[in-house]
Design an enzyme around this catalytic site. Structure first.
Site: not given
Lengths: 615, 111, 208
Positions: A77, A106, A142, A172-173, A256, A258, A260, A271, A305-306, A331, A334, A453
């Site tokens: 998941h 293009d 994950w 790919s990315s 992390h 990731e 963002y 926006s 921080h993780h 943040t 924004k 969790r």
């Protein structure tokens, strides 16, 4: 090559039809559609896995899933939603709309763009094939913490499939991001300065840099992991001198940024939508753009921080806590800019607007729980509890997914030429908002009550039954809302009202062309004079927003088989690598075949470049 | 594909000016610097007896200069468009910070 | 030329006139910087762990340092890679001055240097394994093989790349010339980057 320029403007030599047209396409719009559709399929699969999780946790001591199956389902998941749903939907919208919004014909490298898509599809197939061939799916989460990923604790081949699938998705990315960056730097229309780019383009630019800087770290990490599992190294195995924390550092240095990577494109589309449906320009364009850059830069300084619970030491904890809280400043900038955009606007509550407003509200809730988690002492109390699950679903589902559904409603008319049904769309929004909050708000309480969790089940006397039941009911509301979206999508595709070029009276260049746009995007060249070319032309006077150059000859590269052949070679290579250690007599021939296929693809590719030097 | 320098200039086929001499000089400079790098630990151990930190600092400084020379002259960043240099040097700075971060986190006794 | 269709951005725009492929190459190399950064920092973080994980080797800390530290072989390797950078840039100089002979000669010399480097690295690996340190039994060894192995892989990719350039230059004489040398320049950029990584590895892993 001094080719006669006139020969380049012919229509593509062989226009293929039917499914071949899609397989060989190098058109960024078709690739964007394939990205989005594939990602939505994975979103549905990941959602079904979520339903299984919620069914299992719906009441105490449930046994719908075995513990082993539960581990596999929650791992897949998370992996699916992050890597195969949200990221590729973002990539799909970027693919489709970045060239249109900057007035380009293009992407910079159309063939490489096709390769990025095929590697996404093949990467997803590799990962999901573990259910069939691997003896079980990946089952270490994950985040794949060591030593859960070691062959001692993850006995199936699942994690190997996970590693190789991620490698393909990573290539790919990476290719996709390089493509976006070069496209934005180089292919902007005349006059489209950096500080006139639409904010979605700005956020795509930042996101792509985050990707190319963050991905190498996880590439190194999963390669080490693959060696640990297959070739007897001990990088992450403490008993043999390795260090499980090394994995966490490498993973979160990617992981992390990731988050963002997933949320910044959502900031971008919101926006875009808010000004259109508030009938006034975005408030503080520069602040919205540069705060996105600031988030991107700060995003690289907060990974640990993780890891507050891993005893990093007081100074490190303080540094990472402070840096994480610092991110709330850009943040917040924004969010206040969005609110100021709404202020005294002529609000039109169309479906995309509803999703944008829902996004702001839900994201603020997730942001506030995020700031509280940044405080190390509080984090130590709730880390690895359902509070964290609630937090990141508020930012990723309430944030990214809401914004992306909004984007789907906003851009559907451009992509298909038809409007989506407003009535069904509003039902979709309200059911989703209700179901989402019903699912994830109770999880805050569960977390504060101490429910960890990633657990398979819990005892009856722990008092977690009620909130878990609410959460499970909510998850079915979300599933129903998604069904409503699918129905709306199908009905609108068949019977939607014609959209016209610019149904929302929007400001950016993608609405200047027809819906759907022609293969070459624009018949003329736009010379841009403002941030809102369409509005300024309409409301400030012709020529104030943009002027038109009619002497313009678009050029398109011909369709190509090279990208899919090359990607297929890498796909086969993954299966060769899987067998390399366990059955070299099978693995090595597969690898040789795979390299041969990739070589054929590359050879074709190089040959085509010689004819038409676009990658 | 005459876009080496500026694709808006007329396509030029006449030969560019050769810089071979400069490249050879650069090569010898790099060679000497590598020699010094190799010599530093040996000389330090036998004659100088500098502190290890100083030796490391010297080596890193030489390495940085060598790298900068390769980037500027062999990769032509000197005199090329600034965008290329930015795209490459910004990540290098970021990576150095990341390495310092990792180093600090893995050697907590340094704090 | 497809790039001919690339339209003119503003005069002062930092993106104006940049070659599309070169831009992508530099962006990609920026990503590679992070890749090798993560590899090297893994080695630096783990090199302190010299304790053998299984007692197949009798090396102590000093022995490991000696085995992996500077020696004649590694300085020869450094010299060869440095030379290959010179030959590469001379090959590019050759094509830019329309001197096909020089271009091909120096390109061939670069490939030869790359092959010698790879051979030397294989010999070094063989030597270290022979002394009892493998990728399996010691963290220092594991990370060492990982960093240098990935660098070697990049050298190998570079060799394939340059060889394909050489083959295409021989099969289509005059394909690369003073007006069309971007393919050579891109291969060169990659090659110099690999050399740059060796500058880092040589100092940080062997000398320090």
């Amino acid at each position: 090559m001094a080719t006669d320029v006139s020969t380049l403007h012919h229509a593509p030599a062989k226009q293929r039809r039917g499914w071949l047209e899609w397989i060989t396409t190098v058109d960024h719009k078709k690739i964007g559609i394939m990205y989005a559709v594939t990602a939505f399929l994975f979103f549905v699969i990941g959602g079904l896995e979520a339903l299984l999780i919620r069914l299992q946790l719906g009441s105490s001591q449930n046994a719908i899933l075995t513990p082993e199956a539960y581990n596999q389902v929650f791992t897949m998941h998370g992996t699916t939603m992050v890597f195969m749903a949200i990221m590729p939907v973002n990539a799909g919208f970027m693919n489709y709309f970045v060239p249109l919004m900057i007035g380009a014909g293009d992407m910079a490298y159309p063939r490489m763009n096709a390769m990025s898509y095929w590697l996404l599809l093949f990467g997803g197939i590799v990962m999901y094939s573990s259910f069939v061939f691997g003896g079980g799916a990946p089952d270490a989460g994950w985040f794949a913490y060591a030593p859960l990923t070691s062959t001692t604790y993850s006995v199936t081949r699942g994690m190997d499939y996970w590693v190789l699938g991620l490698q393909l998705l990573g290539v790919s990315s990476l290719a996709g991001s390089v493509n976006i960056i070069v496209t934005i730097i180089r292919l902007r229309a005349p006059g489209m300065r950096f500080n006139r780019m639409p904010l979605f383009v700005w956020m795509s630019f930042v996101t792509s840099f985050l990707l190319i800087f963050a991905l190498p770290s996880i590439t190194v990490g999963i390669t080490l992991l693959f060696f640990d599992r297959n070739f007897g190294t001990n990088f992450f195995l403490p008993a043999a001198g390795g260090d499980p924390l090394l994995w966490q550092h490498l993973f979160w240095f990617f992981g992390h940024p990731e988050v963002y990577i997933m949320i910044l494109p959502a900031f971008g589309v919101v926006s875009e939508m808010l000004p259109v449906f508030s009938r006034k320009p975005i408030f503080g364009y520069e602040f919205v753009a540069y705060s996105g850059v600031a988030i991107g830069v700060l995003g690289f300084t907060v990974w640990a921080h993780h890891m507050f619970a891993t005893n990093l030491g007081v100074i490190a904890d303080t540094f990472f806590a402070a840096a994480s809280m610092l991110i709330s400043v850009p943040t917040g900038v924004k969010i206040f800019n969005w609110l100021a955009t709404l202020w005294r606007g002529e609000l039109r509550f169309k479906t995309p607007m509803l999703f944008s407003l829902g996004f702001i509200a839900m994201f603020v809730i997730g942001g506030i729980s995020g700031v509280s988690l940044a405080a190390a002492p509080f984090d130590l109390q709730v880390t690895d509890s359902y509070f964290v699950v609630a937090h990141f679903h508020y930012v990723l589902f309430g944030g990214a997914v809401f914004a992306l559904f909004g984007a789907a409603y906003y851009w559907f008319p451009k992509i298909t030429g038809k409007m989506m049904s407003e009535r069904i769309g509003k039902w979709h929004f309200w059911i989703l908002l209700l179901g989402f909050n019903l699912t994830f708000f109770p999880q805050h309480m569960l977390g504060l009550q101490g429910m960890p969790r990633r657990v398979w089940t819990y005892q009856q006397n722990q008092g977690w039954d009620f909130y878990n039941l609410l959460s499970t009911i909510g998850s079915f509301c979300i599933a129903f809302a998604t069904l409503v979206f699918i129905v709306n999508f199908i009905i609108s595709l068949r019977k939607g009202a014609p959209a016209g070029n610019d149904p929302w009276d929007a400001a950016t260049l993608e609405w200047a062309t027809t819906s759907p746009p022609p293969a070459h995007n624009f018949d003329v060249e736009y010379i841009v004079h403002s941030r809102r070319p369409l509005w300024d032309n309409k409301y400030s006077g012709e020529g104030r927003g943009m002027t038109i150059n009619y002497d313009f000859h678009p050029h398109l590269p011909p369709p190509s088989f090279a990208p899919i052949i090359f990607s297929f070679g890498l796909f086969v290579l993954a299966y060769g690598m899987l067998n390399l250690a366990s059955a070299p007599l099978i693995g090595i021939p597969i690898i040789l075949v795979a390299l041969a296929i990739a070589f054929v693809g590359m050879n074709r590719w190089v040959g085509e470049i010689a004819q038409d030097p676009v990658l | 594909m005459a876009h080496g320098h500026d694709e808006h200039a007329p396509i030029e086929h006449e030969a560019h000016h050769s810089h071979a001499k400069l490249y050879v000089i650069i090569f010898f400079i790099l060679l000497v610097m590598t020699g010094i790098e190799i010599a530093i630990p040996i000389v330090n151990e036998t004659v100088l007896h500098m502190a290890k930190q100083l030796e490391v600092a010297l080596l890193l400084a030489l390495m940085t200069i060598k790298g900068a020379i390769v980037m500027m002259f062999y990769m032509h960043l000197k005199g090329d468009r600034r965008m290329f240099g930015t795209l490459f040097v910004f990540p290098i700075v970021c990576v150095l910070l990341m390495m310092l971060g990792f180093f600090a986190l893995f050697q907590p006794e340094l704090w | 030329m497809a790039q001919a269709v690339v339209r003119d951005i503003d005069k002062n725009d930092p993106g104006r006139g940049l070659d599309l492929r070169k831009l992508g190459m530099w962006t990609f190399l920026g990503s590679e910087v992070f890749f090798f950064g993560a590899l090297v920092v893994t080695h630096l973080s783990m090199r302190g762990v010299v304790a053998p994980s299984s007692s197949k080797t009798n090396l102590n800390v000093e022995g490991v340092r000696e085995l992996f530290g500077y020696n004649v072989l590694t300085s020869i390797l450094a010299f060869i890679l440095l030379t290959s950078s010179l030959t590469m840039v001379l090959a590019l100089d050759g094509v830019k001055t329309n001197n096909q002979k020089r271009f091909r000669f120096w390109l061939g010399a670069t490939i030869a240097c790359g092959l010698i480097f790879l051979g030397g690295q294989v010999y070094e690996f063989y030597h270290i394994v022979h002394e009892g340190v493998t990728i399996k039994n010691m963290m220092f060894g594991s990370t060492f093989f990982f960093v240098t192995g990935f660098h070697g892989t990049h050298v190998a990719v570079g060799i394939v790349w340059l060889t394909s350039l050489l083959v295409s230059a021989i099969r289509h004489p005059e394909r690369y010339n003073a007006g069309n040398y971007m393919a050579v320049e891109l291969g060169g950029l990659y090659w110099h980057f690999v050399d740059l990584v060796w500058v880092l590895i040589f100092t940080v892993i062997y000398l320090i």
